[in-house]
Design a protein around this motif. Structure first.
Motif, short mmCIF file in Angstrom:
data_model
loop_
_atom_site.label_atom_id
_atom_site.label_comp_id
_atom_site.label_asym_id
_atom_site.label_seq_id
_atom_site.Cartn_x
_atom_site.Cartn_y
_atom_site.Cartn_z
N UNK A 1 -2.78 3.68 -3.35
CA UNK A 1 -2.91 2.82 -4.42
C UNK A 1 -2.11 1.47 -3.82
N UNK A 2 -2.42 0.65 -4.61
CA UNK A 2 -1.85 -0.91 -4.22
C UNK A 2 -0.92 -1.22 -5.31
N UNK B 1 0.37 0.89 -10.57
CA UNK B 1 -0.29 0.97 -9.24
C UNK B 1 -2.08 0.65 -9.45
N UNK B 2 -2.46 0.22 -8.72
CA UNK B 2 -4.04 0.04 -8.79
C UNK B 2 -4.51 0.99 -7.67
N UNK C 1 -9.80 10.25 5.97
CA UNK C 1 -8.42 10.81 6.02
C UNK C 1 -7.50 9.96 5.22
N UNK C 2 -7.67 8.46 5.15
CA UNK C 2 -6.91 7.71 4.14
C UNK C 2 -7.34 8.00 2.67
N UNK C 3 -8.56 8.31 2.65
CA UNK C 3 -9.11 8.82 1.40
C UNK C 3 -8.31 9.82 0.66
N UNK C 4 -8.15 10.86 1.43
CA UNK C 4 -7.46 12.14 1.14
C UNK C 4 -5.93 12.00 0.48
N UNK C 5 -5.48 10.87 1.00
CA UNK C 5 -4.10 10.54 0.89
C UNK C 5 -3.82 9.84 -0.41
N UNK C 6 -4.89 9.52 -1.11
CA UNK C 6 -4.91 8.99 -2.49
C UNK C 6 -4.06 7.58 -2.46
N UNK D 1 0.74 -1.10 -0.05
CA UNK D 1 -0.15 0.00 0.02
C UNK D 1 0.97 1.10 0.04
N UNK D 2 0.66 2.29 -0.75
CA UNK D 2 1.09 3.49 -1.09
C UNK D 2 0.38 4.54 -0.96
N UNK D 3 0.64 5.79 -0.83
CA UNK D 3 -0.03 7.04 -0.80
C UNK D 3 0.46 8.02 -1.86
N UNK D 4 -0.15 8.39 -2.86
CA UNK D 4 0.32 9.45 -3.75
C UNK D 4 0.42 10.90 -3.36
N UNK D 5 -0.37 11.19 -2.00
CA UNK D 5 -0.52 12.43 -1.34
C UNK D 5 -0.48 12.19 0.27
#
Length: 373
Positions: free
Chosen positions: A78-79, A342-343, A71-76, A3-7
Motif C-alpha cells: 500500500x502507499x 493508505x492506497x 512476491x511483492x504482491x503477496x505482501x499486500x 510504501x508499506x506492506x500489510x503482510x
C-alpha cells in the motif's frame, strides 16, 4: 509517499527469484560435445577453469522481475501519502453551479458536488474530513438553509472555510421541525387478555390515533403498519407473513413463534428491567413484552410516560433531516484526527505482472523460433 506492506511475511516469497537462475544454469546441460575424428590426435590443452555463466541475460532478468513482482504482491503493498494535497471544494446540495463558481477559491482546487443521495449532509461532511489528508484546505459552499444536519454542530479535525451563498429567507434563522404523524395501532386479543387491552388503547389515544381493536378471531387489515397480538400460544401464519413483508408486530409475553429470532432489549424501566425485546423479522420487526400486561407485574403501565415509551419502541422517531440556517451551523474544530488512509496498489501491481508475463512469453517464444528478441 511511502510504501508499506500489510503482510510483510509475504516478502519471503522473494526467495523464489532463485528459480529462474537455477533454470538457466540447468539449461546449459542441453549443449553436448561432439567428437570430431580429425581433432582427436591433437595435443589436449588444459581445460579452462569452470565459471558460472548465464546465457540470455534479457530473458533471465525479465523472469527474475516477474517472480519478484509476485512476491511483492503477496505482501499486500500500500502507499501512504499518495493522495492529492490540492485544496478541496465541496458544494452542498441546493447550490447551483453558476453561484458556486463565483466563490473565490484557489485555482488549483478540486471541486466535488455533493448530492442528496449521498446521505445526510453532516455525515457526508464528517466522512469527507476523515478521508482528506490533514493538510488539505477544505472549502464548503452551502445554501442559506441546510437539510440533513444533526442536532449538534459538526466538529471536524480541520478548520473549514464555510461559504454561505444566497439570500436568507425569513425562516432561515430558526430550526424547522416536521410534526410527527399519528402512529396507528391494530390490537387483536383473546378472552384471557381482554383486561390488558385497556393499556394499549389508552396509549394509542394519547398518540392521537384511533386504535383498531377486535378479538383475535377477526382478521386484520393487511395495510396496517403496527399490530399488537395479545394472545396465548402460536402466532398465526398470516400474521407472521405480514410481519416479514415489513410490518411491526408487538407480542404478548405468552405468545410464541416457532422460528423466533434472537431478541435483544429495547425498552428498560427506571430500575433497568427489560420490558420489551425486539428483533428483525424479514423486512419487518418483532417486539415482545417480557411480562404480562398487569400493573402488579409491570408497574410501568401506570406511569405517565408509558404511551411515549411504547410509541418510541413501536415507531422510532422519524429521521427526517432538520433544516437549519447555514450561517449558524459552521463546523468547529477539535475532533480527533484520523490515521492517514493508505492506497491499495494491488490492482496496478497485477496489471504490471500481466504485462511482464506477456513480455516474458514473447521473449521465450522468439528465442525458440530462432528470432533474436
Amino acid at each position: 509517499m511511502n510504501l508499506a506492506f500489510l503482510l510483510p511475511a509475504g516478502l519471503a516469497a522473494l526467495a523464489a527469484v532463485l528459480l529462474p537462475l537455477l533454470i538457466h544454469l540447468a539449461r546449459r546441460s542441453e549443449q553436448r560435445p561432439t567428437v570430431f575424428a580429425a581433432l582427436q590426435w591433437l595435443r589436449q590443452k588444459p581445460k579452462p577453469r569452470h565459471r558460472i555463466r548465464f546465457d540470455e541475460w534479457p530473458l533471465l532478468l525479465v523472469r527474475v522481475l516477474l517472480v519478484a513482482l509476485v512476491g511483492v504482491l503477496l505482501a499486500k503493498p500500500v502507499l501512504f501519502g499518495a493522495a492529492s494535497h490540492a485544496p478541496y471544494v465541496a458544494v452542498a446540495p441546493g447550490v447551483d453551479a453558476a453561484t458556486a463558481k463565483r466563490v473565490d477559491v484557489p485555482k488549483e482546487a478540486r471541486w466535488h458536488w455533493l448530492k442528496e443521495t449521498d446521505g445526510p449532509f453532516t455525515s457526508v461532511l464528517r466522512e469527507l474530513d476523515a478521508t482528506l489528508p490533514p493538510d488539505v484546505a477544505l472549502t464548503v459552499i452551502v445554501p442559506t438553509q441546510l437539510d440533513g444536519v444533526d442536532a449538534q454542530i459538526p466538529k471536524l479535525t480541520r478548520k473549514v472555510d464555510w461559504r454561505v451563498v444566497g439570500s436568507p429567507s425569513p425562516s432561515a434563522n430558526r430550526v424547522v421541525e416536521k410534526a410527527r404523524q399519528p402512529t396507528p395501532l391494530t390490537i387483536r386479543f383473546d378472552p384471557t387478555h381482554e383486561r390488558a387491552v385497556r393499556y394499549l388503547r389508552a396509549a394509542a389515544i394519547a398518540w392521537n390515533a384511533k386504535p383498531d381493536i377486535a378479538p383475535a378471531t377477526q382478521r386484520f387489515d393487511s395495510r396496517s403498519r403496527n399490530v399488537a397480538w395479545l394472545a396465548t400460544g402460536a402466532v398465526p401464519a398470516d400474521l407472521l407473513e405480514w410481519t416479514r413483508t415489513g410490518g411491526t408486530l408487538l407480542l404478548d409475553s405468552q405468545a410464541t413463534i416457532a422460528d423466533m429470532p434472537t431478541l435483544v432489549p429495547l425498552w428498560r424501566d427506571a430500575n433497568g428491567t427489560v420490558l420489551i425485546e425486539s428483533a428483525a423479522f424479514g423486512r419487518g420487526r418483532v417486539l415482545r413484552f417480557t411480562k404480562p400486561l398487569v400493573p402488579a407485574q409491570m408497574p410501568a403501565l401506570l406511569d405517565g410516560d408509558f404511551p411515549k415509551q411504547l410509541r418510541a419502541a413501536i415507531a422510532p422517531a422519524s429521521t427526517t433531516p432538520a433544516r437549519v440556517a447555514a450561517a449558524d451551523h459552521a463546523p468547529t474544530t477539535g475532533a480527533t484526527a484520523y490515521p492517514p488512509s493508505a492506497r491499495d496498489i494491488a490492482q496496478w501491481l497485477v496489471l504490471l505482472i500481466v504485462l511482464v508475463f506477456a513480455l516474458e512469453r514473447w521473449m521465450a517464444t522468439a528465442r525458440r523460433s530462432g528470432v533474436s528478441p
